[in-house]
Design a protein around this motif. Sequence first.
Motif, PDB file in Angstrom:
ATOM      1  N   UNK A  98      39.629  30.290  52.460  1.00  0.00           N
ATOM      2  CA  UNK A  98      38.173  30.045  51.921  1.00  0.00           C
ATOM      3  C   UNK A  98      38.059  31.072  50.772  1.00  0.00           C
ATOM      4  N   UNK A  99      37.570  30.524  49.412  1.00  0.00           N
ATOM      5  CA  UNK A  99      37.866  31.893  48.378  1.00  0.00           C
ATOM      6  C   UNK A  99      36.340  31.662  47.847  1.00  0.00           C
ATOM      7  N   UNK A 100      36.148  32.628  47.194  1.00  0.00           N
ATOM      8  CA  UNK A 100      34.572  32.604  46.469  1.00  0.00           C
ATOM      9  C   UNK A 100      34.906  32.972  45.062  1.00  0.00           C
ATOM     10  N   UNK A 101      34.769  32.042  44.175  1.00  0.00           N
ATOM     11  CA  UNK A 101      34.768  32.095  42.748  1.00  0.00           C
ATOM     12  C   UNK A 101      33.734  32.446  42.010  1.00  0.00           C
ATOM     13  N   UNK A 102      33.751  33.272  41.064  1.00  0.00           N
ATOM     14  CA  UNK A 102      32.841  33.844  40.009  1.00  0.00           C
ATOM     15  C   UNK A 102      33.453  33.648  38.583  1.00  0.00           C
ATOM     16  N   UNK A 103      32.237  33.974  37.762  1.00  0.00           N
ATOM     17  CA  UNK A 103      32.770  33.925  36.543  1.00  0.00           C
ATOM     18  C   UNK A 103      31.418  34.554  35.697  1.00  0.00           C
ATOM     19  N   UNK A 104      31.625  35.465  34.683  1.00  0.00           N
ATOM     20  CA  UNK A 104      30.523  36.188  34.121  1.00  0.00           C
ATOM     21  C   UNK A 104      31.093  36.215  32.480  1.00  0.00           C
ATOM     22  N   UNK A 105      30.011  36.164  31.722  1.00  0.00           N
ATOM     23  CA  UNK A 105      30.319  36.470  30.125  1.00  0.00           C
ATOM     24  C   UNK A 105      29.671  37.611  29.439  1.00  0.00           C
ATOM     25  N   UNK A 106      30.372  37.908  28.515  1.00  0.00           N
ATOM     26  CA  UNK A 106      29.884  39.242  27.661  1.00  0.00           C
ATOM     27  C   UNK A 106      29.745  38.537  26.185  1.00  0.00           C
ATOM     28  N   UNK A 107      28.842  39.197  25.447  1.00  0.00           N
ATOM     29  CA  UNK A 107      28.745  38.905  24.032  1.00  0.00           C
ATOM     30  C   UNK A 107      28.978  39.943  23.105  1.00  0.00           C
ATOM     31  N   UNK A 108      29.066  39.513  21.768  1.00  0.00           N
ATOM     32  CA  UNK A 108      29.518  40.631  20.675  1.00  0.00           C
ATOM     33  C   UNK A 108      28.458  41.772  20.595  1.00  0.00           C
ATOM     34  N   UNK A 109      27.426  41.571  21.184  1.00  0.00           N
ATOM     35  CA  UNK A 109      26.098  42.509  20.934  1.00  0.00           C
ATOM     36  C   UNK A 109      26.434  43.746  22.143  1.00  0.00           C
ATOM     37  N   UNK A 110      27.436  43.289  23.008  1.00  0.00           N
ATOM     38  CA  UNK A 110      27.503  44.307  24.297  1.00  0.00           C
ATOM     39  C   UNK A 110      26.836  44.052  25.532  1.00  0.00           C
ATOM     40  N   UNK A 111      26.224  42.963  25.562  1.00  0.00           N
ATOM     41  CA  UNK A 111      25.648  42.396  26.514  1.00  0.00           C
ATOM     42  C   UNK A 111      26.489  41.752  27.802  1.00  0.00           C
ATOM     43  N   UNK A 112      26.483  42.003  29.068  1.00  0.00           N
ATOM     44  CA  UNK A 112      27.347  41.520  29.948  1.00  0.00           C
ATOM     45  C   UNK A 112      26.635  40.949  31.233  1.00  0.00           C
ATOM     46  N   UNK A 132      27.474  33.316  39.030  1.00  0.00           N
ATOM     47  CA  UNK A 132      27.695  32.217  39.468  1.00  0.00           C
ATOM     48  C   UNK A 132      28.821  32.422  40.653  1.00  0.00           C
ATOM     49  N   UNK A 133      28.429  31.858  41.810  1.00  0.00           N
ATOM     50  CA  UNK A 133      29.401  32.279  43.096  1.00  0.00           C
ATOM     51  C   UNK A 133      29.494  30.700  43.726  1.00  0.00           C
ATOM     52  N   UNK A 134      30.804  30.206  43.472  1.00  0.00           N
ATOM     53  CA  UNK A 134      31.199  28.993  44.135  1.00  0.00           C
ATOM     54  C   UNK A 134      32.282  29.059  45.160  1.00  0.00           C
ATOM     55  N   UNK A 135      31.742  28.522  46.470  1.00  0.00           N
ATOM     56  CA  UNK A 135      32.643  28.992  47.784  1.00  0.00           C
ATOM     57  C   UNK A 135      33.846  27.660  47.804  1.00  0.00           C
ATOM     58  N   UNK A 136      34.914  27.806  47.972  1.00  0.00           N
ATOM     59  CA  UNK A 136      35.923  26.872  47.744  1.00  0.00           C
ATOM     60  C   UNK A 136      37.084  26.897  49.047  1.00  0.00           C
ATOM     61  N   UNK A 137      37.263  25.676  49.659  1.00  0.00           N
ATOM     62  CA  UNK A 137      38.046  25.787  50.773  1.00  0.00           C
ATOM     63  C   UNK A 137      39.449  25.299  50.213  1.00  0.00           C
ATOM     64  N   UNK A 138      40.401  25.895  50.310  1.00  0.00           N
ATOM     65  CA  UNK A 138      41.760  25.433  49.850  1.00  0.00           C
ATOM     66  C   UNK A 138      42.575  25.105  51.010  1.00  0.00           C
ATOM     67  N   UNK A 139      43.120  23.843  51.113  1.00  0.00           N
ATOM     68  CA  UNK A 139      43.784  23.070  52.114  1.00  0.00           C
ATOM     69  C   UNK A 139      43.275  22.414  53.001  1.00  0.00           C
ATOM     70  N   UNK A 140      43.239  22.426  54.061  1.00  0.00           N
ATOM     71  CA  UNK A 140      42.352  21.348  55.108  1.00  0.00           C
ATOM     72  C   UNK A 140      40.668  21.681  54.941  1.00  0.00           C
TER      73      UNK A 140
END
Length: 374
Positions: free
Chosen positions: A326-340, A358-366
């Motif tokens: 079981x994996x928890x995938x996340x993503x995040x963005x930053x912009x040219x003004x220094x905001x994250x 954002x957090x996405x739970x993924x089951x890999x395999x069975x």
Amino acid sequence: MTGSPSSDAARATTPAEPITAEELQLALRNHGMPLEALRYPLTPVGLHYLLTHYDIPAVDPATWTLEVDGHVGRPLRLSLDQIRARPAVRTPVTMECAGNGRARLSPRPLSQPWLIEAVGTAEWTGTPVGLLLDEAAPLDGAVDVVFTGLDHGAEGGVEQDYRRSLSIADARAEGPILAYEINGQPLPPQHGFPLRLIVPGWFGMTNVKWLGRITLLAEPFDGFQQMRAYRYRQDPDEPGVPVTRMPPRSLMVPPGFPDFLTRQRFLPLGPCRLEGRAWSGCAPVDRVEVSTDGGHTWNAADLEAQIGQHAWCGWSHAWHPRGPGVYELCCRASDAAGNQQPVQSRWNTGGYANNEVQRVTVVVGEPTAGPPAG
């Protein structure tokens, strides 16, 4: 008159309180964009997020006119044909509801219970606001431009037409348009037919639908949607800070396939291309990072070019799960003004601008549950 709590969340729920009937009613009336639609550079019209404060007004285009009045030297009254005959621009714009992510806050502010899907990118066609204001000849001392929609209702005990304002400088800047088409077709009723305001980079409440009047004022506008709703507050009695531009956010297309009820994802073991979109109303996105271990470590994603100056950009990342689990995938963005984009957003009474990752739970395999993989 008296009424239900305002859109600025007159109260918040308790941490254990289930969704209310009022929230469910709003959730059924409005809709977000399915996250798999992030694959489209331009969101199909029927999948673009939609929030309607009151009722969708019935408008006869044959008799409809736009009034431009107030602190001007030359009041205007224009038909739809006259507006369509004016100089036109076509621009892709990413639009996000200010309350996107509200339902994930605790305590949960009581209003439209968005998760993270209240966004979309469309190509809008219309005429620049600044050119129209120049024609109306603002008088010395004009400070605010009020945009009044034809939708009428009550909020916070106040009966009102939906109104928002911009400073005259913001209204005359390059970007704001009076739009009459979306993705090359006339605006449908739910998106503001026959005319709506589009202000690139600003949260969705700024983009007044069913526009009927533009009024210039010699004093700051103090209407409900400007001074009571859409303000950052830690306490309901604070004057608050106005909600304006969208901070950076990245969203991922959930990989694999979902469980019907929980939406947990399942993937076969093997290489996987993670992809999504990122945007900011403050500056161009210059970095997207992906985590496959719940935010403990981050790796840079590959960025695509923006499809327009005011639109999101695509990103992708090659992921090679090290094994079943079981994996928890996340993503995040930053912009040219220094905001994250933050791992955890700061709470406010209205539930505005919750752009935590954002957090996405993924089951890999069975497709069986298990402990999170590292």
